[in-house]
Design a protein around this motif. Structure first.
Motif, PDB file in Angstrom:
ATOM      1  N   MET A  82      34.071  33.067  44.500  1.00 41.04           N
ATOM      2  CA  MET A  82      35.144  34.009  44.723  1.00 41.04           C
ATOM      3  C   MET A  82      34.804  35.354  44.079  1.00 41.04           C
ATOM      4  O   MET A  82      34.356  35.403  42.936  1.00 41.04           O
TER       5      MET A  82
ATOM      6  N   ASN B 204      39.590  43.988  37.613  1.00 45.33           N
ATOM      7  CA  ASN B 204      39.845  43.182  36.434  1.00 45.33           C
ATOM      8  C   ASN B 204      41.141  43.593  35.750  1.00 45.33           C
ATOM      9  O   ASN B 204      41.296  43.447  34.559  1.00 45.33           O
ATOM     10  N   LYS B 205      42.038  44.119  36.525  1.00 41.73           N
ATOM     11  CA  LYS B 205      43.352  44.496  35.997  1.00 41.73           C
ATOM     12  C   LYS B 205      44.187  43.233  36.127  1.00 41.73           C
ATOM     13  O   LYS B 205      44.110  42.339  35.314  1.00 41.73           O
ATOM     14  N   SER B 206      44.993  43.140  37.169  1.00 44.54           N
ATOM     15  CA  SER B 206      45.391  41.826  37.607  1.00 44.54           C
ATOM     16  C   SER B 206      44.272  41.567  38.594  1.00 44.54           C
ATOM     17  O   SER B 206      44.285  42.141  39.648  1.00 44.54           O
ATOM     18  N   LYS B 207      43.282  40.806  38.209  1.00 44.51           N
ATOM     19  CA  LYS B 207      42.073  40.690  39.005  1.00 44.51           C
ATOM     20  C   LYS B 207      42.418  40.382  40.462  1.00 44.51           C
ATOM     21  O   LYS B 207      43.297  39.585  40.728  1.00 44.51           O
ATOM     22  N   ILE B 208      41.751  41.027  41.380  1.00 46.79           N
ATOM     23  CA  ILE B 208      42.065  40.843  42.791  1.00 46.79           C
ATOM     24  C   ILE B 208      40.885  40.213  43.519  1.00 46.79           C
ATOM     25  O   ILE B 208      39.747  40.634  43.358  1.00 46.79           O
ATOM     26  N   PHE B 209      41.177  39.216  44.291  1.00 44.43           N
ATOM     27  CA  PHE B 209      40.155  38.535  45.075  1.00 44.43           C
ATOM     28  C   PHE B 209      40.363  38.873  46.536  1.00 44.43           C
ATOM     29  O   PHE B 209      41.491  38.901  47.000  1.00 44.43           O
ATOM     30  N   SER B 210      39.279  39.127  47.249  1.00 49.86           N
ATOM     31  CA  SER B 210      39.474  39.454  48.658  1.00 49.86           C
ATOM     32  C   SER B 210      39.852  38.198  49.419  1.00 49.86           C
ATOM     33  O   SER B 210      39.380  37.109  49.127  1.00 49.86           O
ATOM     34  N   LEU B 211      40.723  38.380  50.383  1.00 46.07           N
ATOM     35  CA  LEU B 211      41.173  37.253  51.193  1.00 46.07           C
ATOM     36  C   LEU B 211      39.992  36.617  51.898  1.00 46.07           C
ATOM     37  O   LEU B 211      39.872  35.400  51.984  1.00 46.07           O
TER      38      LEU B 211
ATOM     39  N   TYR C 129      38.019  34.546  49.580  1.00 41.27           N
ATOM     40  CA  TYR C 129      38.813  33.391  49.197  1.00 41.27           C
ATOM     41  C   TYR C 129      38.891  32.412  50.365  1.00 41.27           C
ATOM     42  O   TYR C 129      38.751  31.212  50.208  1.00 41.27           O
TER      43      TYR C 129
ATOM     44  N   LYS D 113      46.708  23.671  46.925  1.00 44.63           N
ATOM     45  CA  LYS D 113      47.246  23.947  45.601  1.00 44.63           C
ATOM     46  C   LYS D 113      48.309  25.042  45.610  1.00 44.63           C
ATOM     47  O   LYS D 113      48.338  25.893  44.738  1.00 44.63           O
ATOM     48  N   SER D 114      49.128  25.036  46.622  1.00 47.26           N
ATOM     49  CA  SER D 114      50.286  25.926  46.609  1.00 47.26           C
ATOM     50  C   SER D 114      51.427  25.183  47.304  1.00 47.26           C
ATOM     51  O   SER D 114      51.254  24.054  47.738  1.00 47.26           O
TER      52      SER D 114
END
Lengths: 389, 183
Positions: free
Chosen positions: B1, B6-13, B16, B169-170
């Motif tokens: 992933m 690295n702020k509220s770390k963001i992952f690209s859809l 992911y 997992k949601s």
């Protein structure tokens, strides 16, 4: 002397301005207040510190000796309790509910809403708005809830900065009033520099490797290092055991810091009150509480379930063992405990009052009263502001 | 992933999604090899074949409770009859409330109420799960649905076997918003 006074009104405009319109429904608020002496406030405050020390000592012993008999919770929950307790994770907010404490009647601990204490908007922001509606202007209020929440989040940020980025996701199961409670907490966290966001629990993605994620409007996943859940730990334990397993891995792997921490599920459990009483049988503040009803034979007592809430699934028995009052609810499947009955403060109209004391990160922060026309204070009870004289 | 921020770390859809797809493919591959059921959960799901008429009442703004439920012959004839605090009465079909309406508090409230009752079994809730007492206005309404009516609905339900990847997992606490979990 009746401590209840009439007010000139209720702060309707302020409530609407703050967006807490639901408080205006079902006669939840009345143009009345209860007067409390400053020495009585001191007793509530001291009682909360004393009781928290007793709770902590009792849990300390349980964690040290790993004696979980009576809790009936999964092993992973036990491990999370031990870990969060030993790591001194912050217990941001809980509320003690007391009987008595007015007119020198002895204060008695009824229960500790340690995990998901609510009534936060009306007890904090809105309670202050009642002050101008009383004819006397020399009264005060024991209400430092927002200030102490701000201090607690600031301390949390400072003490965890080596391991966690200050981004906090707040969640509930979606009930509008629970979300309103979370809004006050979000404002306090944001004011000290947390990046905050809200999501209903069902839309949160839990990834054991990456942590807690939510999908934003651009289709990207944002990671939050802190999770503030107004979702009871026992709900996670018994209704979503798969989530418990994931959180177990994530918390122990420092992928997320959960608030309130796992150990508060022990404080929340009514079974724990029996254990605290066993540890401190001579403390006046504690009601006699047992796992066996025969121990209270011949006395009025209350049957409660270990994980009940909002006054549900409670039965009050008189000294002859006859049912005096009872409530139904969603929690009847949990084991039961038996607690000595204690009298609540009663006004001249026969209505009863229960005092709540919010305890924020180890500090007594705010008084909050509820009133009912019966003995069990449940979801139908009113909120009554207090003034300190 | 891939970590973008690295702020509220963001992952690209996209990343992911591909990661999820990879895990899913591996999972499905192992399952199809008959790996002793280790990579999926298999369960029997019951689907109602009959319909429901649910009468609900608005007890607070956008909060509804079930007053009564009746079983009818055809699933497609199911209806929700909602009485609002204003006295107005409105009727909804299953289709009208089957999608989550984030911006429509009335439909969201109606859906939330009936999800805890018998109609919830038509909206994806497992028939093996209990009815939610707090979705009903009275003990009588709850008891009536929880005993004979639920048994009747279940006796005519169809059955199928579904496999759910363990990687899911949601969706925790889905549709549990009929009551406060505070105290």
């Amino acid at each position: 002397v009746d401590r209840v006074v009439d007010l000139e009104g209720i702060p309707i405009e302020e409530i609407k301005r703050e967006g807490f319109d639901y408080l205006l429904e079902d006669g939840y608020l009345a143009p009345e207040a209860i007067l409390i002496r400053s020495d009585e406030v001191g007793k509530f405050s001291k009682a909360s510190r004393d009781v928290y020390r007793m709770f902590s000592d009792t849990l300390n012993r349980i964690v040290k000796n790993q004696t979980w008999r009576g809790f009936k919770i999964p092993r992973k929950m036990q491990e999370l309790i031990s870990y969060s307790w030993e790591q001194k994770h912050k217990h941001i907010i809980g509320r003690f509910d007391f009987g008595g404490g007015i007119d020198d009647s002895p204060l008695k601990l009824i229960e500790f809403n340690a995990d998901t204490a609510t009534m936060i908007p009306e007890s904090s922001v809105i309670q202050k708005e009642f002050l101008p509606f009383y004819s006397r202007k020399d009264v005060k209020q024991f209400n430092y809830l927002v200030e102490e929440l701000t201090n607690a989040f600031k301390s949390l940020k400072n003490t965890t900065k080596a391991d966690f980025y200050p981004s906090m996701l707040f969640t509930t199961l979606g009930y509008p009033e629970d979300r309103a409670n979370v809004e006050v907490l979000m404002d306090a966290a944001e004011s000290v520099g947390f990046d905050v966001a809200y999501s209903d629990l069902e839309y949160i993605h839990f990834d054991e490797e990456q942590g807690v994620l939510i999908e934003n409007s651009e289709g990207e996943f944002e990671k939050y290092d802190f999770l503030y859940k107004l979702v009871p730990w026992e709900f996670i334990c018994f209704e979503e055991p798969d989530l418990l397993s994931i959180l177990h891995e994530m918390i122990l792997g420092k992928k997320v810091y959960v608030i309130n921490p796992a150990y508060v599920v022990a404080f929340q459990s009514k079974a724990f009150m029996a254990m605290v009483f066993e540890s401190f049988p001579n403390e006046e503040i504690l009601l006699k509480t047992y796992f066996e009803k025969w121990r209270l034979k011949g006395k009025p007592y209350v049957e409660k379930v270990t994980f009940g809430r909002l006054g549900e699934n409670i039965i009050i028995y008189d000294s002859k063992g006859e049912i005096h009052e009872s409530t139904n609810g969603d929690f009847g499947h949990f084991p039961k405990i038996y607690q000595e009955y204690t009298k609540l403060y009663e006004d001249d109209d026969g209505e009863t009052y229960q005092g709540g004391l919010y305890f924020v990160d180890g500090v007594p922060a705010c008084l909050s009263f509820r009133r009912a026309d019966k003995l069990i204070i449940d979801d139908d009870a009113e909120f009554i502001p207090h003034f300190v004289i | 992933m891939n970590i973008i921020m690295n702020k509220s770390k963001i992952f690209s859809l996209q990343n992911y999604f591909f990661a999820f797809l990879t895990i899913t493919c591996i999972s499905l591959s192992l399952s199809s090899c008959g790996g002793e059921g280790k990579d999926y959960v298999e369960e029997t799901v019951e689907d109602p074949t009959q319909g429901i008429i649910a009468e609900i009442e608005e007890v607070k703004t956008d909060i509804f409770k079930i007053n009564n439920e009746e079983i009818i012959e055809k699933r497609e004839d199911s209806r929700i009859i909602a009485t609002f605090m204003s006295g107005k009465i409105d009727t909804f079909t299953l289709d009208e409330i089957s999608l989550k309406e984030y911006n429509d508090p009335v439909r969201s409230g109606v859906r939330t109420a009936v999800y805890g009752g018998l109609m919830g079994y038509m909206l994806g809730r497992r028939m093996s799960s209990p009815l939610t007492r707090s979705s009903y206005k009275t003990d009588k309404a709850y008891a009536g649905s929880n005993t004979t009516k639920k048994s009747a609905l279940r006796s005519t339900a169809s059955k199928r076997i579904v496999r759910t990847p363990k990687a899911s997992k949601s969706g925790y606490g889905s549709r549990k918003s009929t009551r406060s979990y505070g105290g």
